[in-house]
Design a protein around this motif. Structure first.
Motif, PDB file in Angstrom:
ATOM      1  N   ILE A   1      11.657   2.045  -2.962  1.00 20.08           N
ATOM      2  CA  ILE A   1      11.177   3.021  -1.853  1.00 20.08           C
ATOM      3  C   ILE A   1      12.450   3.382  -1.192  1.00 20.08           C
ATOM      4  CG2 ILE A   1       9.938   3.360   0.090  1.00 20.08           C
ATOM      5  CD1 ILE A   1       7.508   1.725  -1.120  1.00 20.08           C
ATOM      6  N   VAL A   2      13.039   2.372  -0.642  1.00 20.60           N
ATOM      7  CA  VAL A   2      14.233   2.743   0.330  1.00 20.60           C
ATOM      8  C   VAL A   2      15.469   3.525  -0.570  1.00 20.60           C
ATOM      9  CG1 VAL A   2      16.133   1.804   1.564  1.00 20.60           C
ATOM     10  CG2 VAL A   2      13.794   0.630   1.672  1.00 20.60           C
ATOM     11  N   GLU A   3      15.597   3.041  -1.939  1.00 18.36           N
ATOM     12  CA  GLU A   3      16.505   3.906  -2.533  1.00 18.36           C
ATOM     13  C   GLU A   3      16.220   5.325  -2.809  1.00 18.36           C
ATOM     14  OE1 GLU A   3      18.690   3.694  -7.113  1.00 18.36           O
ATOM     15  OE2 GLU A   3      17.111   1.942  -6.250  1.00 18.36           O
ATOM     16  N   GLY A   4      15.112   5.464  -3.042  1.00 16.00           N
ATOM     17  CA  GLY A   4      14.436   6.844  -3.152  1.00 16.00           C
ATOM     18  C   GLY A   4      14.527   7.680  -1.916  1.00 16.00           C
ATOM     19  N   ALA A   5      14.048   6.990  -0.956  1.00 12.82           N
ATOM     20  CA  ALA A   5      14.176   7.576   0.600  1.00 12.82           C
ATOM     21  C   ALA A   5      15.640   8.135   0.848  1.00 12.82           C
ATOM     22  CB  ALA A   5      13.611   6.842   1.793  1.00 12.82           C
ATOM     23  N   VAL A   6      16.471   7.256   0.648  1.00  7.97           N
ATOM     24  CA  VAL A   6      17.944   7.502   0.856  1.00  7.97           C
ATOM     25  C   VAL A   6      18.371   8.691   0.050  1.00  7.97           C
ATOM     26  CG1 VAL A   6      20.373   6.932   0.856  1.00  7.97           C
ATOM     27  CG2 VAL A   6      18.424   5.357   1.719  1.00  7.97           C
TER      28      VAL A   6
ATOM     29  N   LEU B   1      13.580   8.773   7.260  1.00  3.50           N
ATOM     30  CA  LEU B   1      13.449   7.571   6.685  1.00  3.50           C
ATOM     31  C   LEU B   1      12.024   6.907   7.294  1.00  3.50           C
ATOM     32  CD1 LEU B   1      17.095   5.908   6.999  1.00  3.50           C
ATOM     33  CD2 LEU B   1      15.929   6.871   4.706  1.00  3.50           C
ATOM     34  N   VAL B   2      11.746   6.996   8.492  1.00  2.00           N
ATOM     35  CA  VAL B   2      10.476   6.340   8.720  1.00  2.00           C
ATOM     36  C   VAL B   2       9.174   7.056   8.141  1.00  2.00           C
ATOM     37  CG1 VAL B   2       8.778   6.494  10.792  1.00  2.00           C
ATOM     38  CG2 VAL B   2      11.190   5.951  11.179  1.00  2.00           C
ATOM     39  N   VAL B   3       9.549   8.334   7.970  1.00  2.00           N
ATOM     40  CA  VAL B   3       8.209   9.162   7.156  1.00  2.00           C
ATOM     41  C   VAL B   3       8.094   8.526   5.739  1.00  2.00           C
ATOM     42  CG1 VAL B   3       7.501  11.444   6.215  1.00  2.00           C
ATOM     43  CG2 VAL B   3       8.492  11.144   8.697  1.00  2.00           C
ATOM     44  N   LEU B   4       9.259   8.539   5.117  1.00  2.00           N
ATOM     45  CA  LEU B   4       9.158   8.025   3.866  1.00  2.00           C
ATOM     46  C   LEU B   4       9.044   6.786   3.589  1.00  2.00           C
ATOM     47  CD1 LEU B   4      12.279  10.268   2.568  1.00  2.00           C
ATOM     48  CD2 LEU B   4       9.828  10.728   2.171  1.00  2.00           C
ATOM     49  N   CYS B   5       9.586   5.982   4.513  1.00  2.00           N
ATOM     50  CA  CYS B   5       9.311   4.357   4.110  1.00  2.00           C
ATOM     51  C   CYS B   5       8.363   3.711   4.722  1.00  2.00           C
ATOM     52  CB  CYS B   5      10.637   3.621   4.742  1.00  2.00           C
ATOM     53  SG  CYS B   5      12.118   4.262   3.693  1.00  2.00           S
ATOM     54  N   SER B   6       7.231   4.572   5.493  1.00  2.00           N
ATOM     55  CA  SER B   6       6.199   3.921   6.405  1.00  2.00           C
ATOM     56  C   SER B   6       5.033   3.708   5.014  1.00  2.00           C
ATOM     57  CB  SER B   6       5.730   4.933   7.195  1.00  2.00           C
ATOM     58  OG  SER B   6       4.604   4.464   7.963  1.00  2.00           O
ATOM     59  N   ASP B   7       4.398   2.425   5.679  1.00  2.00           N
ATOM     60  CA  ASP B   7       3.332   2.255   4.775  1.00  2.00           C
ATOM     61  C   ASP B   7       2.006   3.257   5.270  1.00  2.00           C
ATOM     62  OD1 ASP B   7       4.256   0.433   3.309  1.00  2.00           O
ATOM     63  OD2 ASP B   7       3.838  -1.199   4.778  1.00  2.00           O
ATOM     64  N   GLN B   8       1.971   3.651   6.366  1.00  2.00           N
ATOM     65  CA  GLN B   8       0.879   4.388   6.741  1.00  2.00           C
ATOM     66  C   GLN B   8       1.354   5.947   6.868  1.00  2.00           C
ATOM     67  OE1 GLN B   8      -0.350   2.731  10.469  1.00  2.00           O
ATOM     68  NE2 GLN B   8      -1.220   1.087   9.444  1.00  2.00           N
TER      69      GLN B   8
END
Length: 330
Positions: free
Chosen positions: A274-279, A310-317
């Motif tokens: 997820i982090v790799e995709g968000a970056v 990053l907050v939007v893309l990596c957040s669970d909610q």
């Protein structure tokens, strides 16, 4: 007494014998017998011999009958006829039972002559073998069994429950009969021993460099297990066709902890993806904004935008957007 005389007396004295050298040699007890074909005639000769023996039995019965009639009539030699006929029946019956053997497909007859192994009959059908021999039927069909579920420690010391299916057959009937007491019990015990040993040389999962795990390298572990079982049962004349792991799991006392560890590993792997995709998405967004001159941002605004994305893309909610309208009413 001089030194030379002392040496001479010592040389004439009898040499001390080594108790170990005089001890009788002890044999290992292993029977070194290999299978060889027994002398046996085919079905045609066997049927001819059967007809002759049946005719001999019939003649002996007739002799007994005539002897009984002669005894009723008081003729001399009646007892000799009866005894001779009875002896003939007994002798022919012994020859019939020991000389003719029936071998069905998938079976053999291991023949002995007064305790001495003389060969194995593999010819199917009726065969004529040397008289006064005894035989033991040995199946050469393919057998299989499943070992008991064993609790062993893997290479890392974790207790696991493991079982295997062993497919085997008798290759050397002489060794199977004479080398071991009961070859079926022998192979079951050796298979469990080999399974226990192989399981302790591999980790359950997450192998290190050059290692094979029990769960990930099932084919490699099965081949290694088959080779070890084959080496252990070779002295009994048994051949291993295939060995497969049939059951593999952590022991109940650590199963829950290992499940949590696997779940944690899965979560970490998912987070990394997820982090790799968000970056990658943030980098693409900044490039598109700067290349199209859509908005001019200084370093502070760029850092704030990266943080928000990053907050939007990596957040669970799901995130709730906040619209800043303060600049519209300034």
């Amino acid at each position: 007494m001089s030194t030379s005389s002392t040496a001479a007396s010592n040389s004439n004295a009898p040499a001390l014998s080594d108790p170990a050298s005089n001890a009788p040699e002890r044999s290992s007890g292993r029977v070194d017998i290999t299978e060889r074909p027994a002398r046996a005639a085919g079905s045609a000769v066997a049927f001819l011999a059967l007809i002759i023996l049946l005719a001999a039995i019939a003649g002996s019965v007739v002799l007994i009958g005539t002897g009984a009639q002669a005894a009723d009539a008081g003729e001399p030699g009646a007892a000799a006829r009866i005894i001779g006929g009875a002896a003939g029946v007994v002798f022919v019956t012994i020859l019939l039972s020991s000389s003719l053997v029936i071998v069905v497909p998938g079976q053999t007859s291991v023949r002995q002559f007064f305790g001495q192994y003389i060969g194995t009959v593999r010819r199917t059908g009726v065969a004529l073998v040397p008289p006064l021999t005894t035989g033991k039927k040995v199946s050469v069909k393919v057998h299989n069994f499943e070992t008991n579920e064993l609790k062993v420690n893997d290479l890392e010391g974790n207790p696991v429950n493991i079982a295997a299916i062993v497919v085997w057959q008798v290759a050397d009937t002489a060794r199977a009969v004479f080398a071991v007491e009961a070859y079926e019990d022998f192979i079951k015990a050796q298979a469990e021993s080999a399974l226990r040993h192989v399981a302790t040389t591999h980790p359950y999962d997450e192998p290190g460099p050059g290692e094979t795990s029990l769960r990930g390298g099932t084919d490699v572990v099965s081949a290694e297990l088959a080779a070890e079982v084959a080496a252990r049962v070779a002295l009994a004349g048994l051949e291993i066709v295939e060995v497969r792991i049939s059951s593999l799991a952590y022991a109940p006392e650590i199963a829950q902890a290992m499940l949590q560890r696997q779940q944690a590993g899965a979560v970490i792997a998912a987070r990394e993806q997820i982090v790799e995709g968000a970056v990658t998405m943030v980098d693409q967004a900044l490039r598109r904004l700067e290349e199209g001159d859509i908005v001019a941002m200084d370093d502070e605004r760029r850092a704030q935008m990266v943080s928000n994305l990053l907050v939007v893309l990596c957040s669970d909610q799901r995130t709730q957007p906040v619209v800043n309208t303060g600049s519209l009413y300034a």
